[in-house]
Design an enzyme around this catalytic site. Structure first.
Site, short mmCIF file in Angstrom:
data_model
loop_
_atom_site.label_atom_id
_atom_site.label_comp_id
_atom_site.label_asym_id
_atom_site.label_seq_id
_atom_site.Cartn_x
_atom_site.Cartn_y
_atom_site.Cartn_z
N ASP A 32 37.48 29.38 43.00
CA ASP A 32 38.85 29.79 43.28
C ASP A 32 39.67 29.48 42.02
O ASP A 32 39.23 28.76 41.12
CB ASP A 32 39.41 29.05 44.51
CG ASP A 32 40.60 29.80 45.13
OD1 ASP A 32 41.20 30.64 44.42
OD2 ASP A 32 40.94 29.53 46.30
N TRP A 33 40.85 30.02 41.96
CA TRP A 33 41.70 29.93 40.76
C TRP A 33 42.27 28.50 40.64
O TRP A 33 43.20 28.14 41.36
CB TRP A 33 42.80 30.97 40.87
CG TRP A 33 42.42 32.35 40.37
CD1 TRP A 33 43.11 33.07 39.44
CD2 TRP A 33 41.31 33.16 40.75
NE1 TRP A 33 42.48 34.28 39.22
CE2 TRP A 33 41.38 34.37 40.00
CE3 TRP A 33 40.22 33.01 41.63
CZ2 TRP A 33 40.43 35.39 40.12
CZ3 TRP A 33 39.28 34.02 41.73
CH2 TRP A 33 39.40 35.19 40.98
#
Ligand code: BGC
Length: 725
Positions: A268-269
């Protein structure tokens, strides 16, 4: 992915089973191995290193990326490996905050699609948003949210598919299959235990391995088998101490070893926290590096391999997995062209509306107040901006509708805002359907709304609850003064209908006073039309709850959210309290009476269920479900099959093990045969799935708390592999 594709027939067994997914060209493993063998070190590193597709204050997006996109990864053009253009997400093609967002079709929320209990609609909705993604120039859709609804206050429940592993796994798997039928890659996310937003960047979710395998991980396993996503996105949070994106147990042992997952894991970012540790634990691609503390998978990764801290073979495996997914989904053979026009928008809108119409759940309908007689009545429409549009959920998954925001300047100015109402007005759509005199009051002044209700034959109150990524809701109460508004309107007019547009479960202190309630969720870009058609009876509601609606927070495993402080990385959330007994399983285990049970959903007609009939084929358990429409209208029944071991031994008294949605004319009887996945009859032990010998009850009905007919079946002891074979 043939090795992990389960060949047993439960895919076929669901009545609404969808068409087969994309062809995959020549052997993707051989192709990936060949390509990787031709790559230079520099090319390998660029393949595992992801950018943000939007400028941040300190880092500009790569020039080749699509403006205001979520992610970009350089390809290797000389070898035919395209750049990765990544976008969110589950309900449609999103745009990061931008002055000039792309306008696209949004499906109803993921939770709403789950409420259809119709895998065909999930597939077709996925195919639609995948088509728009492809036509928008994207080859990676960051979709497939399947975190279980363990926490009804979770701000992202609207992106997920509810509290039951089988329902969520099937529905999300079908959506992903639909997306990838466009020769693009989809993720399934957020792996794993990312079941609340509070403290999401570091909170440590504590849960025993076996309980996890029978709950959240099972939902992932089922969705991955069915959807065969090219990528898995690991989550922000920690799980039993280790960050999900450097969690050897989750990534190496469960996903890649036990489930035989052949694709790649992207972070995920902002969820990558190291170089060697993360790569060794099974992370294959760092995403959106400006969100991380360091560009871990760039120069540092190269150095780690060259200095022998990470084997070259591991870097090659990372790259091979990525290339393999692009080969397997046909992206190499059918490269996505640059962004163009979206073709056939009306067909896309039709797919969204079809899902919205089947998603709406008729929770209560005393005295058959619904459907409304639109020809004669004076109808008061109150609140919820029902004169303008319908609500959607906020955050990175936000889709911007054609026609712009129906209600500008609502919600927070910064992320996860804005609060977006799609311009599909229930009031206008009701007007199109009938001659009733419709009058609107915005509901801000409770007294004036009650006055209008008193002067009308029927009052319809639209109540909204905005939920969004990065924040949980503080309580299950409708925000603002809406409970007070509904109570006042119902006191002024006993013929009051409440239409809810919510991210998930809410409490309803006014329920005893209100004869009819519809849960419309976030119904997507055609939501107004769908709501109007259900209210008028043009559509007979057939949605059923994918999650329990608690009576009060005190019934929950955690009456108060575990962490108050959003960024507290030292905090834990204790999922051992309920373990695998998520949602209705917890309520049944504890003998708690919810407001509305999992699986509940009324219709404008009535159904009768026959006793389920067991049919063995070798050691495969099939069950015939037979339903009759005993009312006056055509409608769809959701026949739900629940199993329970008579001697106990499961996490909770019963589990959903199969269902079938049957569309029946008045008087018609329908029947279908469903197969029960053996893992749903087993308990997970360290080495695999153990079916305990004994007598089991199989009960069928239209809700988890309303079994109407049952039979019993004798199961012999059996041990199955972690994959369920
Ligand atoms: C979200 C992901 C999303 C990513 C890219 C993250 O904040 O958790 O679901 O795909 O951003 O926008």
């Amino acid at each position: 992915m043939a090795g992990m594709k389960r060949m047993c027939g439960w895919t076929l067994a669901l009545l609404w089973g969808a068409a087969t997914a994309a062809p995959t060209g020549q052997d993707p493993d051989a192709r990936a191995a060949d390509l990787v063998s031709k790559m230079t070190m520099e090319e390998k590193i660029r393949t595992v290193f992801g950018y943000f597709g939007t400028d941040t204050q300190s880092v500009a997006r790569p020039a080749q990326s699509i403006p205001y996109s979520a992610g970009f990864v350089h390809g290797v053009p000389r070898l035919g490996l395209p750049d990765q253009h990544q976008t969110d997400a589950g309900t449609g093609v999103a745009t990061q905050r931008s002055p000039n967002p792309r306008e696209r079709t949004a499906l109803p929320s993921g939770l709403a699609v789950a409420a259809t209990w119709n895998p065909r609609l999930a597939y077709e909705g996925g195919a639609m948003i995948g088509r728009e993604a492809r036509q928008s120039g994207y080859n990676v859709l960051l979709a497939g949210g399947v975190n279980l609804l363990r926490e009804p206050r979770n701000g992202r429940n609207f992106e997920y598919a509810g509290e039951d592993p089988w329902l969520a796994g099937v529905m999300v798997g079908e959506a992903v299959r639909g997306i990838q039928s466009n020769h693009i890659v989809s993720t399934i996310k957020h792996f794993a235990m990312n079941d609340q937003e509070t403290g999401r960047f570091g909170i440590d979710a504590r849960i025993g391995n076996t309980a996890a395998r029978m709950s959240d991980l099972l939902a992932f396993q089922l969705a991955i088998e069915r959807g065969e996503p090219g990528a898995i996105m690991c989550a922000y949070n920690r799980v039993n101490g280790a960050y999900a994106c450097e969690n050897d147990y989750l990534l190496n042992q469960v996903l890649k070893r036990d489930w035989g997952y052949p694709g790649f894991v992207m972070s995920d970012w902002g969820a990558t926290h190291s170089t060697v540790e993360a790569a060794a634990a099974g992370l294959d691609q760092e995403s959106g590096w400006p969100f991380d503390k360091s560009p871990y998978f760039n120069g540092a990764l190269r150095e780690a391999v060259e200095n022998g801290h990470l084997p070259q073979a591991r870097l090659d495996d990372m790259v091979r997995r990525i290339v393999r997914s692009f080969a397997a989904q046909g992206v190499l053979d059918n490269p996505v062209p640059p962004a163009g026009e979206i073709s056939d928008v009306p067909a896309n809108e039709k797919a969204s509306q079809a899902a919205a119409e089947e998603a709406i759940v008729l929770l209560k309908n005393e005295g058959h107040l619904l459907p409304l007689a639109l020809s004669a009545d004076r109808i008061a429409i109150i609140g919820g901006h029902a004169d303008k549009g319908v609500l959607s959920g906020g955050g990175s998954s936000q889709v911007y509708p054609r026609g712009g925001l129906a209600v500008p300047n609502e919600g927070p100015a910064a992320f996860p805002g804005p609060m977006v109402y799609f311009p599909s007005s229930p009031l206008d759509e009701l007007r199109k359907l009938g001659g009733a005199s419709l009058r609107y009051d915005d509901g801000r002044d409770v007294t004036s709304a009650a006055r209008l209700a008193a002067q009308s034959d029927v009052a319809i109150v639209f109540a909204t609850q905005w939920t969004a990524e990065s924040q949980d809701v503080p309580t299950l109460s409708l925000p603002g003064r809406q409970d007070e508004l509904i109570a006042a309107v119902a006191a002024a007019n006993p013929r009051t209908v409440v239409v809810l547009e919510t991210g998930g479960p809410v409490s309803m202190p006014w329920l005893a006073k209100v004869p009819a309630v519809l849960e419309a969720w976030y119904p997507g870009t055609q939501g107004g039309a769908a709501i109007a058609r259900v209210l008028s009876g043009a559509v007979n509601p057939s949605g059923h709850l994918p999650a329990t609606f608690p009576s009060t927070e005190s019934q929950l495993p955690r009456p108060v959210l575990d962490v108050a402080e959003q960024e507290d990385r030292r905090s834990t959330v204790n999922y051992e309290i309920e373990g695998a007994a998520v949602g209705y399983k917890w309520f049944q285990l504890k003998g708690l009476q919810p407001l509305f049970a999992f699986g509940h959903g009324l219709s404008y007609t009535q159904f009768e269920y026959d006793k389920p009939q067991v049919q063995w084929q070798g050691d495969r358990l099939f069950v015939r479900l037979t339903v009759r429409n005993t009312g006056q209208r055509a409608g769809a029944a959701v026949a739900q099959l629940y199993a329970s071991p008579n001697a106990g031994g499961w996490e909770a008294p019963q589990r959903l093990v199969a269902w079938s949605k049957l569309m029946l004319k008045p008087g018609e009887q329908g029947s279908t045969v469903v197969e029960v996945d053996p893992r749903l009859l087993a308990v997970f032990e360290e080495k695999g799935w153990q079916i305990l010998s004994g007598e089991y009850t199989l009960a069928v009905g239209g809700a988890s708390d309303a079994p109407v007919a049952s039979t019993s079946v004798q199961l012999g002891a059996r041990m199955l592999s972690p994959q369920g074979h």
